[in-house]
Design a protein around this motif. Structure first.
Motif, mmCIF file in Angstrom:
data_model
loop_
_atom_site.group_PDB
_atom_site.id
_atom_site.type_symbol
_atom_site.label_atom_id
_atom_site.label_comp_id
_atom_site.label_asym_id
_atom_site.label_seq_id
_atom_site.Cartn_x
_atom_site.Cartn_y
_atom_site.Cartn_z
ATOM 1 N N GLU A 107 0.885 -1.079 0.079
ATOM 2 C CA GLU A 107 -0.189 0.233 0.130
ATOM 3 C C GLU A 107 0.890 1.802 -0.023
ATOM 4 O O GLU A 107 0.812 2.355 -0.794
ATOM 5 C CB GLU A 107 -0.995 0.295 1.515
ATOM 6 C CG GLU A 107 -2.072 1.104 1.265
ATOM 7 C CD GLU A 107 -2.490 0.950 2.996
ATOM 8 O OE1 GLU A 107 -2.433 -0.147 3.438
ATOM 9 O OE2 GLU A 107 -3.157 1.923 2.935
ATOM 10 N N ILE A 108 1.533 1.818 1.068
ATOM 11 C CA ILE A 108 2.677 2.388 0.570
ATOM 12 C C ILE A 108 3.332 2.653 -0.001
ATOM 13 O O ILE A 108 4.374 4.010 -0.798
ATOM 14 C CB ILE A 108 3.411 2.444 2.595
ATOM 15 C CG1 ILE A 108 2.581 2.658 3.303
ATOM 16 C CG2 ILE A 108 4.795 3.259 2.000
ATOM 17 C CD1 ILE A 108 2.868 2.246 4.756
ATOM 18 N N LEU B 252 1.922 4.226 -3.271
ATOM 19 C CA LEU B 252 1.694 5.602 -2.816
ATOM 20 C C LEU B 252 2.587 6.220 -3.119
ATOM 21 O O LEU B 252 2.977 7.866 -3.529
ATOM 22 C CB LEU B 252 1.511 6.237 -1.077
ATOM 23 C CG LEU B 252 -0.227 6.517 -0.835
ATOM 24 C CD1 LEU B 252 -0.441 6.031 0.628
ATOM 25 C CD2 LEU B 252 -1.067 6.927 -1.260
ATOM 26 N N LYS C 135 3.225 7.002 -6.488
ATOM 27 C CA LYS C 135 2.378 7.667 -7.464
ATOM 28 C C LYS C 135 2.812 9.641 -7.330
ATOM 29 O O LYS C 135 2.414 9.840 -8.099
ATOM 30 C CB LYS C 135 0.778 7.425 -6.495
ATOM 31 C CG LYS C 135 -0.386 7.434 -7.296
ATOM 32 C CD LYS C 135 -1.821 7.546 -6.883
ATOM 33 C CE LYS C 135 -2.362 8.227 -6.914
ATOM 34 N NZ LYS C 135 -3.623 8.675 -5.490
ATOM 35 N N ARG C 136 3.336 8.996 -5.787
ATOM 36 C CA ARG C 136 4.088 10.586 -6.008
ATOM 37 C C ARG C 136 4.863 10.680 -6.767
ATOM 38 O O ARG C 136 5.489 11.840 -6.683
ATOM 39 C CB ARG C 136 4.144 10.745 -3.970
ATOM 40 C CG ARG C 136 5.294 11.615 -3.535
ATOM 41 C CD ARG C 136 5.632 12.061 -2.332
ATOM 42 N NE ARG C 136 6.478 12.960 -1.929
ATOM 43 C CZ ARG C 136 7.697 12.190 -1.687
ATOM 44 N NH1 ARG C 136 8.350 11.294 -1.934
ATOM 45 N NH2 ARG C 136 8.262 14.071 -1.790
ATOM 46 N N THR D 77 -0.109 17.214 -5.888
ATOM 47 C CA THR D 77 -0.624 15.875 -5.538
ATOM 48 C C THR D 77 1.222 15.329 -4.806
ATOM 49 O O THR D 77 0.363 14.649 -4.272
ATOM 50 C CB THR D 77 -0.747 15.299 -6.884
ATOM 51 O OG1 THR D 77 -1.540 15.944 -7.543
ATOM 52 C CG2 THR D 77 -0.753 13.594 -6.913
ATOM 53 N N ILE E 22 0.156 13.733 -0.861
ATOM 54 C CA ILE E 22 0.910 12.137 -0.505
ATOM 55 C C ILE E 22 1.715 12.444 0.363
ATOM 56 O O ILE E 22 2.040 11.271 1.485
ATOM 57 C CB ILE E 22 1.124 11.411 -1.712
ATOM 58 C CG1 ILE E 22 0.167 11.677 -3.235
ATOM 59 C CG2 ILE E 22 1.788 10.181 -1.700
ATOM 60 C CD1 ILE E 22 0.365 10.933 -4.206
ATOM 61 N N GLN F 172 0.430 12.753 3.896
ATOM 62 C CA GLN F 172 -0.811 11.262 4.024
ATOM 63 C C GLN F 172 0.005 10.733 4.433
ATOM 64 O O GLN F 172 -0.244 9.819 5.907
ATOM 65 C CB GLN F 172 -0.983 10.796 2.775
ATOM 66 C CG GLN F 172 -2.709 10.215 2.629
ATOM 67 C CD GLN F 172 -3.369 9.382 1.168
ATOM 68 O OE1 GLN F 172 -2.761 10.384 0.507
ATOM 69 N NE2 GLN F 172 -3.819 8.450 1.293
ATOM 70 N N LEU F 173 1.417 10.208 3.972
ATOM 71 C CA LEU F 173 2.737 9.434 4.724
ATOM 72 C C LEU F 173 3.070 9.692 5.730
ATOM 73 O O LEU F 173 3.213 8.803 6.958
ATOM 74 C CB LEU F 173 3.374 9.150 4.018
ATOM 75 C CG LEU F 173 3.046 8.527 1.922
ATOM 76 C CD1 LEU F 173 4.182 8.499 1.105
ATOM 77 C CD2 LEU F 173 3.276 7.532 2.433
#
Ligand SMILES: [Zn+2]
Length: 465
Positions: free
Chosen positions: A419-420, A423, A426-427, A438, A442, A445-446
Motif C-alpha cells: 500500500e505504501i 503511494l 504515485k508521488r 498531488t 501524498i 498523507q504518509l
C-alpha cells in the motif's frame, strides 16, 4: 543432534526409536487462567525444537495436553458460578490466542484430560492389578517405594524425597511418598464413574494416558519446565513404567525458570505477569525473542529493559530483511562484484546456525549467527546486486528465521508495504509530471501515518517512525 537429557544429566546424541520419526510430548497448561510468562517459555522453546527437528527432515508427532480438570478449575468455576467445562473452554481459547500471537504452530494433537478418562481408568486398573496401586475409600494411590527406580529423574535419594512429604490428614495413603492416581468426588464436584466409585483423575496420570493413547508406550522426547521434574515427571515415569514394563521416555528436556527483576515470580511478590499483559504493552514477538535469546536451560531475568532490548533487536532483523526486499526492486540482471564471496560467507552463517542448534538447541548462538548474517547483508546490499544473489539472501534469511519461529509478522507488513509503495510510486509520478500539489498531498498523507521517506541513490526508501 545432541540433547541434554535430565535422566542421565549428560548431553547425548539424539537417536530416535524409529529412523526419521520423532514422538514428542510436552506438558501443557492447566486452563483455569491466562498463562503467565513462565508458562510461555516451554511453549516457545519446544515449538522451536519441533521446528528444528522438522527442518532436519524428521516427521514429528507432537502432543501437548490441556489439563481441563483439577482443583484450580473447580475453584474458579465455583467462584464464578459457571461449570468447569466453561472455565476450560474459556481459557483454552485464551491460550490459543496467546499461542498464535507468539507464532506457535498447533501441536499434532491437543488432547484434554476429560476426553481421556477411559484410558486413565484402564491404566489405574492395571496398576492395581499389578500391586503398584491400592484403593482406599474411593481414592487410588500409587506405591512409590515399590518402584525401585523412583527418583531416577530428579536424582534424589528416596530418603531425601521422603523428608519433604507429609501425610495430609485428609489423605488415606499407606506412605507419605505415595501419590494419588484417582480422587473420589466431593459433593458438587464433576465426576466420572469408575471401579472405585464416582471420582476424577489425579494430575500425573493424565499425561501418561495421553502419551499411551496418542504416541505409544515409549516416546522419544518428553519435555516441560524444570518445575515439573519432581514430582510430576517422576510420578509419570513410575506409573507408566510399572504399567507397561517398558521405558517411558528416552530423552527428558527441561527449560529453566523466568525471574522478574531478579526475583522468583510469585503472586505474593506481585511480580506475576501474564503473557497477555506483556504482549499488550510490547507485542508478542519480543516475548518469543526473549525466550530464544537465552539457552533454554538457563534462567531468564525478565525486566522492562530486557523486553525493550528484545524489541529493538527484532527491529534490526526486520529492517535488514525488509531492505533485502527493497533491493530486489533495483536488482540487476548480471552478477556484481563480491557476490561469490558474499554467498560463501552467508552459507558459513547457516553452518554456524545449524551447529548451534545441534548442540542442545542452543538458540542463543543460533540467533547470533542470524545477526551476523544480517550484518553481512547490510554491508553487502548498499548497492544494487544481481537478482539471483538478492533472492538467495532473502531465502536464506527466511529459512533460518523460520526455524526459530521468528519474523513471522512479515506477512502483515507486506500488505502495508504494498500500500505504501503504491503511494510512493504515485508521488514519484506526480513529481515527474510537476504536479506538486498531488505530490505534497501524498507526502502529508504518509507523514500522518508516521512514514518517513528517504531519498537514496537506489530510490526512495521508507520506514515507520
Ligand atoms: Zn505432564
Amino acid at each position: 543432534m545432541k540433547i541434554f537429557n535430565t535422566l542421565t544429566r549428560q548431553k547425548e546424541e539424539f537417536v530416535p526409536l524409529e529412523p526419521g520419526k520423532v514422538k514428542m510430548y510436552a506438558c501443557g497448561p492447566t486452563v483455569y487462567n491466562f498463562i503467565h510468562i513462565g508458562n510461555a517459555r516451554p511453549i516457545c522453546v519446544f515449538d522451536t525444537l519441533r521446528r528444528y527437528l522438522e527442518y532436519r527432515g524428521y516427521a514429528v508427532n507432537f502432543v501437548q495436553n490441556f489439563t481441563d480438570i483439577d482443583d484450580k478449575l473447580i475453584k474458579k468455576a465455583n467462584e464464578e458460578g459457571i461449570t468447569v467445562k466453561e472455565v476450560a473452554e474459556r481459557y483454552i481459547k485464551e491460550y490459543l490466542t496467546d499461542a498464535e500471537g507468539l507464532g506457535i504452530r498447533p501441536a499434532t494433537y491437543h488432547p484434554k484430560a476429560t476426553e481421556n478418562i477411559d484410558q486413565i481408568i484402564k491404566i489405574v486398573e492395571t496398576l492395581v492389578e499389578k500391586g503398584y496401586a491400592y484403593a482406599n475409600n474411593g481414592d487410588v494411590y500409587f506405591r512409590s517405594k515399590k518402584f525401585k527406580e523412583y527418583g531416577k529423574l530428579s536424582h534424589m535419594p528416596l530418603e531425601e524425597l521422603d523428608a519433604g512429604n507429609r501425610i495430609d490428614v485428609s489423605e488415606q495413603k499407606e506412605d507419605a511418598m505415595d501419590f494419588v492416581l484417582w480422587k473420589s468426588a466431593k459433593p458438587g464436584e464433576p465426576f466420572w464413574q469408575s471401579p472405585w466409585g464416582k471420582g476424577r483423575p489425579g494430575w500425573h496420570i493424565e499425561c501418561t494416558a495421553m502419551i499411551q493413547k496418542y504416541l505409544g508406550e515409549t516416546i522419544d522426547i518428553h519435555c516441560g519446565g524444570q518445575d515439573l521434574i519432581f514430582p510430576h515427571h517422576e510420578n509419570e515415569i513410575a506409573q507408566a513404567e510399572c504399567c507397561t514394563g517398558k521405558e517411558y521416555a528416552r530423552y527428558w528436556m527441561h527449560n529453566g525458570y523466568i525471574n522478574v527483576d531478579n526475583h522468583k515470580m510469585s503472586k505474593s511478590l506481585n511480580n506475576f505477569f501474564t503473557t497477555r499483559e506483556v504482549a499488550e504493552k510490547y507485542g508478542y514477538e519480543p516475548i518469543k525473542f526473549m525466550m530464544l535469546q537465552a539457552h533454554y536451560r538457563s534462567p531468564i531475568n525478565y525486566s522492562v529493559d530486557v523486553i525493550e532490548q528484545c524489541r529493538s533487536a527484532l527491529e534490526r532483523l526486520y529492517n535488514c530483511r525488509n531492505n533485502i526486499d527493497f533491493m530486489l526492486g533495483s536488482a540487476v540482471d548480471t552478477m556484481t562484484e563480491g557476490e561469490e564471496a558474499f554467498r560463501k560467507t552467508a552459507l558459513s552463517r547457516k553452518d554456524q546456525f545449524i551447529a548451534a542448534m545441534e548442540d542442545d538447541l542452543n538458540t542463543a548462538d543460533a540467533i547470533s549467527a542470524l545477526f551476523e548474517l544480517a550484518r553481512d547483508c547490510n554491508s553487502f546490499f548498499t548497492q544494487p546486486r544481481s537478482k539471483g544473489v538478492t533472492q538467495f539472501a532473502a531465502a536464506l534469511f527466511d529459512e533460518l528465521s523460520d526455524v526459530l519461529g521468528l519474523l513471522y509478522n512479515r506477512q502483515e507488513d507486506s500488505s502495508l508495504d504494498a500500500e505504501i509503495e503504491a503511494l510512493i510510486e504515485k508521488r514519484q509520478q506526480a513529481r515527474k509530471n510537476k504536479d506538486f500539489a498531488t505530490a505534497d498531498a501524498i507526502r502529508d498523507q504518509l507523514k500522518e501515518r508516521n512514514i518517513v521517506l528517504e531519498d537514496t541513490p537506489n530510490g526512495v526508501k521508507w520506514h515507520q517512525a
